[in-house]
Design an enzyme around this catalytic site. Structure first.
Site, short mmCIF file in Angstrom:
data_model
loop_
_atom_site.label_atom_id
_atom_site.label_comp_id
_atom_site.label_asym_id
_atom_site.label_seq_id
_atom_site.Cartn_x
_atom_site.Cartn_y
_atom_site.Cartn_z
N ASP A 39 -0.24 -40.52 67.83
CA ASP A 39 -1.29 -39.53 67.52
C ASP A 39 -2.29 -39.19 68.64
OD1 ASP A 39 -0.22 -40.65 65.24
OD2 ASP A 39 -2.13 -41.17 64.33
N GLU A 84 -2.76 -39.71 55.93
CA GLU A 84 -3.22 -40.18 57.23
C GLU A 84 -3.94 -39.05 57.98
OE1 GLU A 84 0.10 -43.48 58.47
OE2 GLU A 84 0.61 -41.47 59.04
C1 FRU Z 1 -0.34 -41.83 62.07
C2 FRU Z 1 -0.74 -43.30 62.13
C3 FRU Z 1 -2.21 -43.46 61.76
C4 FRU Z 1 -2.59 -44.74 62.43
C5 FRU Z 1 -1.78 -44.68 63.70
C6 FRU Z 1 -1.32 -46.01 64.18
O1 FRU Z 1 0.74 -41.51 62.86
O2 FRU Z 1 0.08 -44.06 61.27
O3 FRU Z 1 -2.44 -43.44 60.36
O4 FRU Z 1 -3.95 -44.84 62.67
O5 FRU Z 1 -0.66 -43.84 63.42
O6 FRU Z 1 -0.73 -45.90 65.43
#
Ligand code: FRU
Length: 481
Positions: free
Chosen positions: A22, A204
């Site tokens: 992300d 998320e």
């Molecule tokens: C989304 C996610 C988020 C988390 C991160 C961990 O892709 O699962 O919810 O904070 O990636 O790398």
């Protein structure tokens, strides 16, 4: 940096090496766009998360920086956002220097392994030198976990009506809003979404921001979901409604998706800008750790400017590459009034482009068409429109002969949302990705692909025949050199 490896994107951000997911902490400050990102510097698969960092003056050319945030005794550094605390509400500023504050999730593996539920909580870090160096706030965490297993990805924004910071947080199957005067003390305001929207997976990376359309202010809530996206795996839905500083009320309960392709996830907007710039991770949790790149894994999408359009009384998000992209688009070869009878071969036009090109066309009518990229190994990627179902599609079933994940080779579809009888498209191809914007960006699809040899042939096909008012094709320059 020169990036020459197979599948290395030439105009999309990738880390020099290792794993990325992300985008985090997207913020504009004093002439620089900052992108932080989920990063595992020691491996090409997900693991102990850090915040990597890159800076750009134009959203197109990126300069990777030293890692910004490292795991600590409270946990790994998961996704979150950054704000410029220009009035020093947090008191973290010193000697007239106002802090850049990162609000992120700490993910505590030890608590997780003990079978506890409260292993994710929200913490702060701050920088007094525009993101070069960071201090973790000594009172972390600032928002403790109330016993919810998925409790993460804070996106914080100043709310001018209530004059408080509002945190939009993903809390398992819903969003929880919190408010704070100072980024440190947080009060729960409301929840949204338990019975609304797609629920095929965990929620998320949310984002909440106001937009204007026809002089009216509406609020947009982005919610990524994994799995449960329309074409499988992870994707990003959105809701449009009102937000009064406490709670979000959607105008209706229809589920909409910002990008219908498989490869635009966890996207959020930049803070501290006067336009809305959205950036996503160009992959999908279904196969992100298996894609056949060696040195690094994953790229970001192009940054896109968001706007709203009303179609049949419904507010719809439009996304288009930011205008700065023009800087790297070469001189285009353009033609007018091109009649496609069966197939138009454009292979010669892309011969010099090394896989990086922009294709645009505009047509007064809309018929079935296919844009086919292929190579000498009989691999092909097809992007097109199907009138019977009024759907756009990207077909990557035969985009690669060798299988690295069984669900990867599939046809992905998206509704055509425009009511217009005319149509236009813009396609951006990089080494291993395509971003498809139809009808001015009303339908967007992003897909990645990994042919065993680069695609070197391009054709537009239309069985019924199609008259293009304009057709433009241009190479795109590499942003690395
Ligand atoms: C989304 C996610 C988020 C988390 C991160 C961990 O892709 O699962 O919810 O904070 O990636 O790398």
């Amino acid at each position: 940096t020169t990036y020459k490896e197979a599948y290395r994107p030439q105009f999309h951000f990738t880390p020099k090496s290792s794993w990325m997911n992300d985008p985090n902490g997207l913020i504009y400050l004093n002439g620089n766009y900052h992108m932080f990102f989920q990063h595992n510097p020691d491996s090409t698969v997900w693991g102990p998360m850090h915040w990597g960092h890159a800076i750009s003056k134009d959203l197109i050319h990126w300069d990777e920086q030293p890692i910004a945030l490292f795991p600590d005794s409270l946990g790994w550094i998961f996704s979150g956002s950054a704000v410029y605390d220009e009035n020093n509400t947090s008191g973290l500023g010193k000697e007239g220097k106002m802090p850049l504050v990162a609000i992120f999730t700490h993910h505590n593996r030890k608590l997780e392994s003990e079978g506890r539920k409260d292993y994710q909580y929200q913490s702060l870090a701050y920088s007094l030198d525009e993101g070069k160096s960071w201090e973790k706030y000594e009172g972390n965490p600032v928002l403790k976990n109330p016993g919810i297993v998925d409790f993460r990805d804070p996106k914080v924004r100043w709310n001018v009506e209530v004059k408080k910071w509002i945190m939009t947080l993903a809390t398992k199957d819903r969003i929880t809003f919190y408010s704070s005067p100072n980024l440190i003390d947080w009060t729960k305001e409301s929840e949204f979404g338990e019975k609304v929207g797609a629920h095929g997976g965990v929620w998320e990376c949310p984002d909440l921001f106001p937009m204007k359309v026809d002089g009216k202010e509406v609020w947009v809530l982005l919610v990524s979901i994994n799995p449960g996206a329309p074409n499988g795996g992870s994707g990003t839905q959105y809701f449009i409604g009102d937000f009064d500083g406490k709670s979000f009320k959607p105008f209706n309960t229809k589920t909409k998706w910002i990008d219908y392709g498989t490869d635009d996830y966890a996207g959020v907007t930049f803070s501290n800008t006067d336009r809305l710039i959205f950036l996503g991770w160009m992959s999908n949790w279904q196969y992100a750790e298996k894609v056949p790149t060696e040195k690094w894994r994953s790229a970001m999408t192009l940054p896109r400017e968001l706007s709203l359009e009303i179609v049949d009384d419904e507010f719809l998000l439009v996304n288009k590459p930011v205008k700065e992209l023009k800087k790297i688009i070469g001189k285009s070869k353009s033609s007018k009034n091109i009649q496609i009878t069966d197939a138009l071969d454009l292979s010669a036009d892309i011969a010099q482009a090394e896989g990086k090109f922009q294709l645009k066309f505009n047509s007064a009518t809309i018929q079935d068409y296919k844009i086919v990229l292929s190579n000498d190994n009989n691999e092909e990627l097809i992007i097109g429109y199907n009138k019977k179902d009024n759907q756009y599609f990207i077909d990557r079933q035969n985009a690669r002969k060798e299988i690295f994940e069984k669900g990867f080779g599939a046809v992905h579809t998206a509704p055509r949302l425009s009511r217009s009888t005319s149509t236009d498209i813009e396609l951006l191809f990089d080494a291993a990705s395509v971003e498809f914007f139809a009808d001015g960006g009303l339908t967007a699809m992003t897909d990645i692909f990994f042919p065993t040899q680069p695609f070197n042939k391009l054709q537009i096909k239309s069985k019924e025949g199609m008259l293009l008012r304009t057709l433009e094709i241009a190479s795109v320059q590499s942003i690395w050199n």
